[in-house]
Scaffold this motif. Structure first.
Motif, PDB file in Angstrom:
ATOM      1  N   GLU A  32      93.419 -30.101 -13.237  1.00  0.00           N
ATOM      2  CA  GLU A  32      94.824 -29.731 -13.489  1.00  0.00           C
ATOM      3  C   GLU A  32      95.596 -30.804 -14.245  1.00  0.00           C
ATOM      4  N   VAL A  33      95.419 -32.084 -13.869  1.00  0.00           N
ATOM      5  CA  VAL A  33      96.270 -33.120 -14.482  1.00  0.00           C
ATOM      6  C   VAL A  33      95.512 -34.328 -15.010  1.00  0.00           C
ATOM      7  N   GLY A  34      94.171 -34.317 -14.904  1.00  0.00           N
ATOM      8  CA  GLY A  34      93.374 -35.382 -15.511  1.00  0.00           C
ATOM      9  C   GLY A  34      93.245 -36.642 -14.677  1.00  0.00           C
ATOM     10  N   ILE A  35      93.862 -36.668 -13.497  1.00  0.00           N
ATOM     11  CA  ILE A  35      93.829 -37.890 -12.675  1.00  0.00           C
ATOM     12  C   ILE A  35      92.466 -38.023 -11.993  1.00  0.00           C
ATOM     13  N   LEU A  36      91.884 -39.221 -12.090  1.00  0.00           N
ATOM     14  CA  LEU A  36      90.580 -39.481 -11.477  1.00  0.00           C
ATOM     15  C   LEU A  36      90.768 -39.951 -10.039  1.00  0.00           C
ATOM     16  N   LEU A  82      99.392 -36.084  -5.000  1.00  0.00           N
ATOM     17  CA  LEU A  82      98.351 -37.017  -5.429  1.00  0.00           C
ATOM     18  C   LEU A  82      98.695 -37.764  -6.717  1.00  0.00           C
ATOM     19  N   THR A  83      99.888 -37.502  -7.273  1.00  0.00           N
ATOM     20  CA  THR A  83     100.317 -38.333  -8.407  1.00  0.00           C
ATOM     21  C   THR A  83     100.876 -39.632  -7.836  1.00  0.00           C
ATOM     22  N   THR A  84     100.682 -40.698  -8.580  1.00  0.00           N
ATOM     23  CA  THR A  84     101.219 -42.001  -8.155  1.00  0.00           C
ATOM     24  C   THR A  84     102.422 -42.283  -9.032  1.00  0.00           C
ATOM     25  N   ASN A  85     103.595 -42.415  -8.391  1.00  0.00           N
ATOM     26  CA  ASN A  85     104.846 -42.404  -9.148  1.00  0.00           C
ATOM     27  C   ASN A  85     105.527 -43.770  -9.198  1.00  0.00           C
ATOM     28  N   HIS A  86     104.756 -44.808  -8.908  1.00  0.00           N
ATOM     29  CA  HIS A  86     105.360 -46.145  -8.882  1.00  0.00           C
ATOM     30  C   HIS A  86     106.053 -46.464 -10.217  1.00  0.00           C
ATOM     31  N   THR A  87     107.278 -46.922 -10.137  1.00  0.00           N
ATOM     32  CA  THR A  87     108.038 -47.284 -11.333  1.00  0.00           C
ATOM     33  C   THR A  87     109.175 -48.198 -10.914  1.00  0.00           C
ATOM     34  N   THR A 158     109.884 -36.440 -19.349  1.00  0.00           N
ATOM     35  CA  THR A 158     109.006 -35.433 -18.743  1.00  0.00           C
ATOM     36  C   THR A 158     108.068 -36.054 -17.720  1.00  0.00           C
ATOM     37  N   ASP A 159     107.643 -35.228 -16.799  1.00  0.00           N
ATOM     38  CA  ASP A 159     106.629 -35.640 -15.825  1.00  0.00           C
ATOM     39  C   ASP A 159     105.990 -34.361 -15.276  1.00  0.00           C
ATOM     40  N   VAL A 160     104.786 -34.500 -14.753  1.00  0.00           N
ATOM     41  CA  VAL A 160     104.120 -33.328 -14.191  1.00  0.00           C
ATOM     42  C   VAL A 160     104.571 -33.074 -12.754  1.00  0.00           C
ATOM     43  N   SER A 161     105.194 -34.067 -12.135  1.00  0.00           N
ATOM     44  CA  SER A 161     105.544 -33.965 -10.712  1.00  0.00           C
ATOM     45  C   SER A 161     106.972 -33.440 -10.529  1.00  0.00           C
ATOM     46  N   SER A 163     108.711 -33.157  -7.846  1.00  0.00           N
ATOM     47  CA  SER A 163     109.526 -33.894  -6.871  1.00  0.00           C
ATOM     48  C   SER A 163     110.167 -35.130  -7.504  1.00  0.00           C
ATOM     49  N   VAL A 164     109.457 -35.815  -8.392  1.00  0.00           N
ATOM     50  CA  VAL A 164     110.090 -37.003  -9.003  1.00  0.00           C
ATOM     51  C   VAL A 164     111.177 -36.596 -10.006  1.00  0.00           C
ATOM     52  N   LEU A 165     110.969 -35.450 -10.659  1.00  0.00           N
ATOM     53  CA  LEU A 165     111.990 -34.988 -11.620  1.00  0.00           C
ATOM     54  C   LEU A 165     113.290 -34.633 -10.899  1.00  0.00           C
ATOM     55  N   LEU A 212     106.392 -31.374 -17.535  1.00  0.00           N
ATOM     56  CA  LEU A 212     105.398 -31.246 -18.614  1.00  0.00           C
ATOM     57  C   LEU A 212     104.105 -31.937 -18.207  1.00  0.00           C
ATOM     58  N   ASN A 213     103.015 -31.192 -18.329  1.00  0.00           N
ATOM     59  CA  ASN A 213     101.685 -31.751 -18.077  1.00  0.00           C
ATOM     60  C   ASN A 213     101.159 -32.293 -19.399  1.00  0.00           C
ATOM     61  N   LEU A 214     100.876 -33.573 -19.443  1.00  0.00           N
ATOM     62  CA  LEU A 214     100.419 -34.180 -20.706  1.00  0.00           C
ATOM     63  C   LEU A 214      99.090 -33.585 -21.173  1.00  0.00           C
ATOM     64  N   ARG A 230     103.922 -44.819 -20.602  1.00  0.00           N
ATOM     65  CA  ARG A 230     103.461 -46.043 -19.962  1.00  0.00           C
ATOM     66  C   ARG A 230     102.914 -45.782 -18.556  1.00  0.00           C
ATOM     67  N   ASN A 231     101.796 -46.432 -18.296  1.00  0.00           N
ATOM     68  CA  ASN A 231     101.232 -46.440 -16.934  1.00  0.00           C
ATOM     69  C   ASN A 231     100.870 -45.058 -16.409  1.00  0.00           C
ATOM     70  N   VAL A 232     100.417 -44.201 -17.300  1.00  0.00           N
ATOM     71  CA  VAL A 232      99.867 -42.913 -16.865  1.00  0.00           C
ATOM     72  C   VAL A 232      98.413 -42.788 -17.337  1.00  0.00           C
ATOM     73  N   MET A 233      98.114 -43.342 -18.523  1.00  0.00           N
ATOM     74  CA  MET A 233      96.724 -43.226 -19.015  1.00  0.00           C
ATOM     75  C   MET A 233      95.735 -43.950 -18.114  1.00  0.00           C
ATOM     76  N   ILE A 234      96.221 -44.928 -17.353  1.00  0.00           N
ATOM     77  CA  ILE A 234      95.319 -45.648 -16.432  1.00  0.00           C
ATOM     78  C   ILE A 234      94.645 -44.714 -15.440  1.00  0.00           C
ATOM     79  N   TYR A 235      95.239 -43.555 -15.198  1.00  0.00           N
ATOM     80  CA  TYR A 235      94.643 -42.626 -14.218  1.00  0.00           C
ATOM     81  C   TYR A 235      93.630 -41.684 -14.864  1.00  0.00           C
ATOM     82  N   PHE A 236      93.491 -41.745 -16.191  1.00  0.00           N
ATOM     83  CA  PHE A 236      92.660 -40.785 -16.923  1.00  0.00           C
ATOM     84  C   PHE A 236      91.331 -41.404 -17.369  1.00  0.00           C
ATOM     85  N   ASP A 237      90.340 -40.541 -17.656  1.00  0.00           N
ATOM     86  CA  ASP A 237      89.094 -41.056 -18.231  1.00  0.00           C
ATOM     87  C   ASP A 237      89.258 -41.229 -19.747  1.00  0.00           C
TER      88      ASP A 237
HETATM   89  C1  LIG Z   1     102.880 -44.828 -12.386  1.00  0.00           C
HETATM   90  S1  LIG Z   1     104.027 -43.613 -12.948  1.00  0.00           S
HETATM   91  C2  LIG Z   1     104.639 -44.381 -14.428  1.00  0.00           C
HETATM   92  C3  LIG Z   1     106.120 -44.168 -14.609  1.00  0.00           C
HETATM   93  C4  LIG Z   1     106.748 -44.887 -15.784  1.00  0.00           C
HETATM   94  N1  LIG Z   1     106.235 -44.397 -17.046  1.00  0.00           N
HETATM   95  C5  LIG Z   1     106.550 -46.368 -15.656  1.00  0.00           C
HETATM   96  O1  LIG Z   1     105.752 -46.943 -16.404  1.00  0.00           O
HETATM   97  O2  LIG Z   1     107.191 -46.996 -14.807  1.00  0.00           O
HETATM   98  C6  LIG Z   1     102.895 -42.371 -13.601  1.00  0.00           C
HETATM   99  C7  LIG Z   1     103.537 -41.014 -13.733  1.00  0.00           C
HETATM  100  O3  LIG Z   1     102.653 -40.174 -14.479  1.00  0.00           O
HETATM  101  C8  LIG Z   1     102.773 -38.863 -13.986  1.00  0.00           C
HETATM  102  N2  LIG Z   1     101.585 -38.099 -14.396  1.00  0.00           N
HETATM  103  C9  LIG Z   1     100.319 -38.171 -13.929  1.00  0.00           C
HETATM  104  N3  LIG Z   1      99.537 -37.285 -14.549  1.00  0.00           N
HETATM  105  C10 LIG Z   1     100.312 -36.636 -15.454  1.00  0.00           C
HETATM  106  C11 LIG Z   1     100.070 -35.599 -16.389  1.00  0.00           C
HETATM  107  N4  LIG Z   1      98.852 -35.046 -16.544  1.00  0.00           N
HETATM  108  N5  LIG Z   1     101.109 -35.164 -17.136  1.00  0.00           N
HETATM  109  C12 LIG Z   1     102.340 -35.708 -16.995  1.00  0.00           C
HETATM  110  N6  LIG Z   1     102.635 -36.695 -16.116  1.00  0.00           N
HETATM  111  C13 LIG Z   1     101.621 -37.159 -15.354  1.00  0.00           C
HETATM  112  C14 LIG Z   1     102.911 -39.045 -12.487  1.00  0.00           C
HETATM  113  O4  LIG Z   1     103.506 -37.916 -11.874  1.00  0.00           O
HETATM  114  C15 LIG Z   1     103.757 -40.310 -12.405  1.00  0.00           C
HETATM  115  O5  LIG Z   1     105.121 -40.015 -12.214  1.00  0.00           O
END
Ligand SMILES: C[S@@+](CC[C@H](N)C(=O)[O-])C[C@H]1O[C@@H](n2cnc3c(N)ncnc32)[C@H](O)[C@@H]1O
Length: 287
Positions: A32-36, A82-87, A158-161, A163-165, A212-214, A230-237
């Motif tokens: 669904e969202v590419g997170i590993l 399961l999304t990590t929303n640290h910011t 934009t974000d996929v979550s 609750s954070v929006l 929005l789902n990236l 920023r800090n979202v690609m780290i969760y992807f392959d």
């Molecule tokens: C660690 S936060 C980074 C927030 C901010 N960009 C920063 O650097 O402080 C990662 C965010 O990416 C979102 N995310 C994860 N997978 C996503 C996807 N496929 N499409 C859009 N957002 C996604 C999560 O919901 C989360 O809010």
């Protein structure tokens, strides 16, 4: 099941959670969202999904896996959990400084001449990033903000979550969360309400917060002058990162900036379209 696998932070687990449940949840989230969520993330999955198992009145992860297979809303809640929303406000501040010094003067000029400016905070989490960005751009100058926002300046966040929006749209943060906002900007752009600070409606209304789902379709027209992703690609392959970077590049104007997280990098064919400027900051140089 090993003794360690049956513990939740040292306590016996409330719900049965088997490796097959982990695999099923990880496969769904990846799809669904590419997170590993590899093996090492078992405790994270347990900690975040156990409250959902409880809320659904179920007694095991296996039942929950079966449930989210047939209930789309609950599946969405599982993915959200399961999304990590640290910011934080002004996280990796060198990006905001770089934008203000290098890019913003040209964009103000463009706006003054009747041009359009589009900014995108992709994966904005609970809003600290886009609010910081606008505060950095306007400084403490409200009349500049009001004038430029009447021109053709738009910020998409934009974000996929969901609750954070929801949180982002309120513009309400604890004083502790706002601690990293420079004092001058904090007094210019926030007002106190109880223990919290509320972001000025001028900034709140300036940002379009959208789900929005990236990895999905982007119902977005036109190109951006700058993208923060920023800090979202780290969760992807790697293939997911490469594909995403290609799509982001297509959405940027030539001359536009792409800012990525401190532990991220450009990869694949897209690298040739950018020139690196400073730390994890890239300017698009060719179409
Ligand atoms: C660690 S936060 C980074 C927030 C901010 N960009 C920063 O650097 O402080 C990662 C965010 O990416 C979102 N995310 C994860 N997978 C996503 C996807 N496929 N499409 C859009 N957002 C996604 C999560 O919901 C989360 O809010």
């Amino acid at each position: 099941m090993s003794a360690a696998a049956a513990l939740d932070n040292g306590r016996a687990r409330e719900f049965d959670f088997q490796p097959a449940d982990h695999r099923a949840i990880a496969a769904l989230v990846y799809e669904e969202v590419g997170i590993l969520l590899p093996e090492g993330k078992a405790q994270l999955i347990y900690g975040r999904i156990a409250p959902r198992v409880r809320a659904c009145g179920l007694s095991s992860f296996a039942d929950y896996v079966a449930f989210i297979g047939r209930d789309g809303e609950e599946r969405g809640r599982a993915v959200d959990a399961l999304t990590t929303n640290h910011t934080s406000f002004f996280r990796e501040n060198h990006h905001f400084e770089d934008f203000v010094d290098r890019i913003w003067p040209g964009l103000v000029d463009k706006l003054n001449k009747g041009g359009r400016v589009r900014l995108w905070s992709a994966a904005c989490s609970s809003g600290e990033e886009p609010y910081s960005w606008l505060m950095a751009a306007f400084g403490a100058d409200r009349s500049l903000a009001q004038r430029l926002l009447k021109a053709d300046l738009r910020m998409l966040a934009t974000d996929v979550s969901p609750s954070v929006l929801e949180k982002a749209r309120t513009g309400r943060y604890s004083k502790e969360t706002m601690r990293t906002v420079p004092a001058g900007l904090r007094s210019a752009w926030t007002k106190g309400e109880g223990d919290d600070l509320i972001v000025d409606p001028i900034l709140r209304d300036a940002i379009a917060f959208k789900p929005l789902n990236l990895l999905g379709d982007w119902p977005i027209k036109g190109r951006f002058d700058t993208i923060f992703c920023r800090n979202v690609m780290i969760y992807f392959d790697e293939p997911t990162k490469e594909k995403l970077l290609g799509r982001l590049a297509d959405r940027l104007e030539v001359g536009g900036m792409l800012y990525i997280g401190h532990s991220e990098r450009l990869l694949g064919a897209v690298t040739g379209k950018f020139r690196p400027i400073g730390r994890t900051a890239y300017q698009k140089v060719s179409a």
